[in-house]
Scaffold this motif. Structure first.
Motif, short mmCIF file in Angstrom:
data_model
loop_
_atom_site.label_atom_id
_atom_site.label_comp_id
_atom_site.label_asym_id
_atom_site.label_seq_id
_atom_site.Cartn_x
_atom_site.Cartn_y
_atom_site.Cartn_z
N GLY A 3 4.79 -0.16 4.92
CA GLY A 3 3.48 -0.01 5.54
C GLY A 3 2.51 0.69 4.60
N THR A 4 2.96 1.74 3.92
CA THR A 4 2.10 2.44 2.96
C THR A 4 1.69 1.52 1.83
OG1 THR A 4 3.28 4.49 3.47
CG2 THR A 4 1.95 4.46 1.47
N LEU A 5 2.66 0.72 1.35
CA LEU A 5 2.38 -0.22 0.28
C LEU A 5 1.30 -1.21 0.70
CD1 LEU A 5 5.15 -2.03 -1.77
CD2 LEU A 5 3.13 -3.26 -1.01
N ARG A 6 1.46 -1.75 1.89
CA ARG A 6 0.53 -2.77 2.37
C ARG A 6 -0.89 -2.23 2.52
NH1 ARG A 6 1.00 -5.82 8.21
NH2 ARG A 6 1.28 -7.88 7.32
N TYR A 7 -1.01 -1.06 3.16
CA TYR A 7 -2.34 -0.53 3.41
C TYR A 7 -2.98 0.01 2.14
CZ TYR A 7 -1.67 -1.15 8.38
OH TYR A 7 -1.48 -1.71 9.62
N ALA A 8 -2.19 0.54 1.22
CA ALA A 8 -2.75 0.98 -0.06
C ALA A 8 -3.30 -0.20 -0.84
CB ALA A 8 -1.67 1.70 -0.88
N MET A 9 -2.53 -1.30 -0.88
CA MET A 9 -2.97 -2.47 -1.61
C MET A 9 -4.24 -3.07 -1.00
SD MET A 9 -1.93 -4.37 -4.22
CE MET A 9 -0.15 -4.11 -4.30
N VAL A 10 -4.25 -3.25 0.30
CA VAL A 10 -5.39 -3.86 0.97
C VAL A 10 -6.62 -2.96 0.89
CG1 VAL A 10 -6.26 -4.68 3.19
CG2 VAL A 10 -3.95 -5.27 2.48
N SER A 11 -6.41 -1.64 1.04
CA SER A 11 -7.54 -0.71 0.92
C SER A 11 -8.13 -0.74 -0.48
CB SER A 11 -7.09 0.71 1.27
OG SER A 11 -6.60 0.78 2.59
N GLY A 12 -7.28 -0.82 -1.48
CA GLY A 12 -7.77 -0.91 -2.86
C GLY A 12 -8.56 -2.18 -3.10
N ILE A 13 -8.09 -3.29 -2.53
CA ILE A 13 -8.81 -4.55 -2.68
C ILE A 13 -10.15 -4.50 -1.96
CG2 ILE A 13 -8.72 -7.02 -2.16
CD1 ILE A 13 -5.68 -6.84 -2.53
N LEU A 254 -11.44 -11.19 -5.15
CA LEU A 254 -10.87 -10.15 -4.29
C LEU A 254 -10.93 -10.55 -2.81
CD1 LEU A 254 -12.19 -6.92 -6.02
CD2 LEU A 254 -9.96 -8.01 -6.24
N ILE A 255 -11.94 -11.33 -2.42
CA ILE A 255 -11.99 -11.82 -1.03
C ILE A 255 -10.80 -12.73 -0.77
CG2 ILE A 255 -13.28 -13.31 0.55
CD1 ILE A 255 -15.85 -12.15 -0.62
N LEU A 256 -10.45 -13.58 -1.74
CA LEU A 256 -9.27 -14.44 -1.60
C LEU A 256 -7.98 -13.62 -1.67
CD1 LEU A 256 -10.28 -17.45 -3.90
CD2 LEU A 256 -10.28 -17.38 -1.39
N TRP A 257 -8.03 -12.56 -2.44
CA TRP A 257 -6.82 -11.76 -2.69
C TRP A 257 -6.44 -10.92 -1.47
CZ3 TRP A 257 -6.30 -7.77 -7.27
CH2 TRP A 257 -4.95 -7.59 -7.55
N MET A 258 -7.40 -10.54 -0.63
CA MET A 258 -7.11 -9.64 0.49
C MET A 258 -6.10 -10.23 1.48
SD MET A 258 -9.63 -7.58 3.06
CE MET A 258 -9.91 -6.28 1.87
N PRO A 259 -6.32 -11.46 2.04
CA PRO A 259 -5.31 -12.00 2.96
C PRO A 259 -3.99 -12.29 2.26
CG PRO A 259 -6.98 -13.64 2.48
CD PRO A 259 -7.48 -12.35 1.91
#
Length: 288
Positions: A3-13, A254-259
């Motif tokens: 969960g931390t990995l997912r939200y860190a990655m998405v927040s960074g993007i 980055l818009i494509l990268w988020m999902p």
């Protein structure tokens, strides 16, 4: 940790999307100001040259007329220059407030852009480092290094490249009124090369990992966009105008990268507990 990995990655993007949008506006504004100021300077120089020649001619005529009809030549010439400088002072004031408006606009965009670039690089790197701890793949470590070094340092260098060069006193206040007409190419060239390395490296790794991705077509598309973004940013070494399509391509990427990042870092589903089959009890038919 997933969960931390997912939200860190998405927040960074997400922070990167905001930074790309602000970087796009920043360089559009900077280019617009440069185009305006150069036209203004050229017209002002031409007007000044013509005014000097005409003024010299009029001064000669005034001196001759005063000498013929009598009077004070110094007073007449002073009054003439007072009237001559009035329209010029209006032009100077217009340029002054134009520079003030530009300065306030860029000074409000530039630090916020750098903050979001820094946050994006740090959070994206944290996501990749956590992924490295889970999967122990060197590509994740390389991606984290690209993000935290390339994106952060490039954002800081762009900030320095567009920073103000002088302060002017306005009454009792000291405001930053003028920015460099040309950006600092030393800082912007290094930033362009860093962004090239970042997006080229991320794009190559993205294309390399397409077979292991849950969405290979989207993975390939993002990899191609990352490579394209890096190439466009490299054009910043030739002209700062290339940062405009560079940040536009970064925004789309980055818009494509988020999902994609959200789906790729999804936590694995928990295994359902199977009902245990008990052995036959006493008085029950034996297993066949």
């Amino acid at each position: 940790m997933s969960g931390t990995l997912r939200y860190a990655m998405v927040s960074g993007i997400f922070a990167g999307i905001v930074a790309a949008f602000m970087g796009l506006l920043l360089f559009v504004m900077f280019h617009s100001f440069n185009s305006t100021i150069f036209a203004t300077v050229l017209s002002a120089i031409g007007t000044l040259i013509v005014t000097l020649f005409l003024g010299l001619l009029v001064v000669i005529v005034v001196i001759v007329l005063v000498a013929i009809f009598g009077g004070n030549p110094a007073e007449a010439i002073g009054k003439f220059f007072e009237e001559l400088l009035a329209p010029i002072s209006v032009v100077v004031m217009l340029g002054y407030f134009q520079g003030l408006g530009y300065s306030l606009s860029v000074s409000s965009f530039n630090p916020v852009f750098t903050i979001f670039m820094t946050i994006s690089g740090i959070l994206t790197a944290v996501g990749y480092f956590l992924k490295f701890r889970l999967e122990r793949r060197s590509t994740h470590l390389a991606r984290g290094f690209f993000a935290i070094v390339g994106i952060d340092v490039a954002g800081i260098l762009i900030y320095l490249g567009l920073s103000p060069v002088s302060n002017y006193a306005l009454g009792v206040f000291s405001l930053t009124l003028l920015f460099i007409a040309y950006p600092n190419y030393f800082y912007l060239n290094i930033a362009a090369v860093l962004l090239l390395l970042v997006f080229m490296g991320l794009g190559i790794i993205q294309l390399r990992d397409r077979q292991e991705s849950a969405k290979p077509i989207l993975c390939v598309g993002i990899g191609i966009m990352e490579v394209l973004s890096g190439i466009l940013f490299l054009g910043g070494t030739v002209s700062y105008i290339m940062f405009i399509p560079g940040f536009a391509s970064m925004l789309i990427t980055l818009i494509l990268w988020m999902p994609y990042a959200w789906s790729e870092n999804e936590a694995p589903p928990s295994l359902s507990k199977k009902t245990s089959r008990k052995g036959p009890q006493e008085g029950v038919q034996k297993w066949e």
